[in-house]
Design an enzyme around this catalytic site. Structure first.
Site, mmCIF file in Angstrom:
data_model
loop_
_atom_site.group_PDB
_atom_site.id
_atom_site.type_symbol
_atom_site.label_atom_id
_atom_site.label_comp_id
_atom_site.label_asym_id
_atom_site.label_seq_id
_atom_site.Cartn_x
_atom_site.Cartn_y
_atom_site.Cartn_z
ATOM 1 C CB CYS A 115 -0.946 0.000 1.197
ATOM 2 S SG CYS A 115 -2.020 -1.446 1.269
ATOM 3 C CG HIS A 243 -3.229 3.155 1.947
ATOM 4 N ND1 HIS A 243 -3.862 2.694 0.815
ATOM 5 C CD2 HIS A 243 -3.282 2.138 2.851
ATOM 6 C CE1 HIS A 243 -4.278 1.454 1.018
ATOM 7 N NE2 HIS A 243 -3.935 1.097 2.246
ATOM 8 C CG ASN A 273 -6.802 -1.100 1.350
ATOM 9 O OD1 ASN A 273 -6.067 -0.770 0.427
ATOM 10 N ND2 ASN A 273 -6.335 -1.476 2.526
#
Length: 316
Positions: A115, A243, A273
């Site tokens: 990520c 993020h 996500n």
């Protein structure tokens, strides 16, 4: 010299999967998912919607939306941050994107930092542009995480989604203190590798509590470090683009930083996500909404498996 973002773009699969459409056997609800994560839906790729396809679509949009006209054959470098490449090993997803774009002159490779990957890729691109005297690079985060989810695991399958985001960056004569990518923070703690990983069955496994605590800590520390490096106060920062993992992480980081939560952008409701794609997807959304104005100071920060983290200051 300064490396400046000239264009943004994003792309998602055709299929949107709202919380209500998840398998009832998961014994969860839209209300529970939203209240615990902030996620209302996610996109799920069809078999023919590959990571490289989504990445190339996002890159094309970044070229189309650029403030200066740039053709694919002018691109010197393509970097794709991804944890879900089309092929395990090789060829790289960036090479497949290069072919789809027709950017035959570009060097191309992938970055694997989960990520945090987009931040790692952006800093890598900036360094290579300066070292080689190259002009343009496409930096992409692209994921098809739905392919590595255990759809019977409620702790992970409600969180992740598919998509891609990209930026076109240019090596310019601007002063770095006035425009472009400024200070950067990169870090890793491999001792936490077992908290978030892909197991032998090719499924995501996560220790949610450990990852949450890690994310809140490194997100707030990264933002503080970047402000110190650039002698900024929070009043100097227009937006914080992180993020997009969980709304509670962003809220807890805002509390720890003692700032207005509204300053931290949150768009995970529609996407979930998307790992390395989440920051560039968010930047592209902000640009499309007209929320990114010339002269704005933005702090971007990512965190994820590895465990890794990274952040940068961007002067728009």
């Amino acid at each position: 010299m300064a490396v400046v973002i000239r264009g943004t773009g994003n792309a998602v699969p055709m299929k949107k999967l709202p919380n209500e459409a998840l398998d009832p056997a998961l014994e969860t609800s839209d209300e529970w998912i939203r209240s615990h994560t902030g996620i209302g839906s996610r996109y799920v790729a069809a078999p023919d919607e590959t990571t490289s396809l989504l990445g190339s679509m996002a890159c094309k949009k970044a070229l189309e939306h650029a403030k200066v006209p740039v053709k694919p054959d002018q691109i010197d470098l393509i970097i794709c941050a991804t944890a879900t490449p089309d092929f395990h090993g090789f060829p790289s997803t960036a090479c497949l994107i290069q072919t789809k774009l027709g950017a035959a002159k570009a060097a191309a490779f992938d970055v694997s930092a989960a990520c945090s990957g987009f931040i790692y890729a952006l800093e890598t691109a900036a360094g290579l542009l300066e070292r080689h005297g190259w002009k343009y690079a496409l930096v992409c985060g692209a994921e098809t995480l739905s392919r590595i989810l255990d759809w019977n695991d409620r702790s992970t399958c409600v969180l992740f989604g598919d998509g891609a985001g990209a930026v076109l960056v240019e090596n310019t004569d601007y002063n770095q203190k006035e425009k472009g990518i400024g200070s950067v923070v990169l870090g890793a703690d491999g001792t936490g590798g077992g908290e978030l990983y892909i197991d032998e069955s090719n499924h995501i496994k996560m220790n949610g509590r450990a990852v949450y605590n890690f994310a809140v800590r490194v997100l707030s520390e990264t933002v503080e470090t970047l402000m110190q490096k650039e002698w900024l106060t929070i009043d100097d920062v227009d937006l914080i683009v992180c993020h997009q993992a969980n709304s509670r992480i962003l809220e807890a980081a805002a509390k720890r930083l003692k700032i207005d939560p509204a300053k931290i952008v949150n768009n995970m409701e529609d996407y979930g996500n998307t790992s390395a794609a989440s920051i560039p997807i968010t930047l592209a959304d902000l640009a499309a909404q007209g929320r990114l104005k010339e002269g704005m100071v933005i702090i971007s920060a990512g965190f994820g498996a590895g465990l890794t983290w990274g952040g940068c200051v961007i002067r728009w």
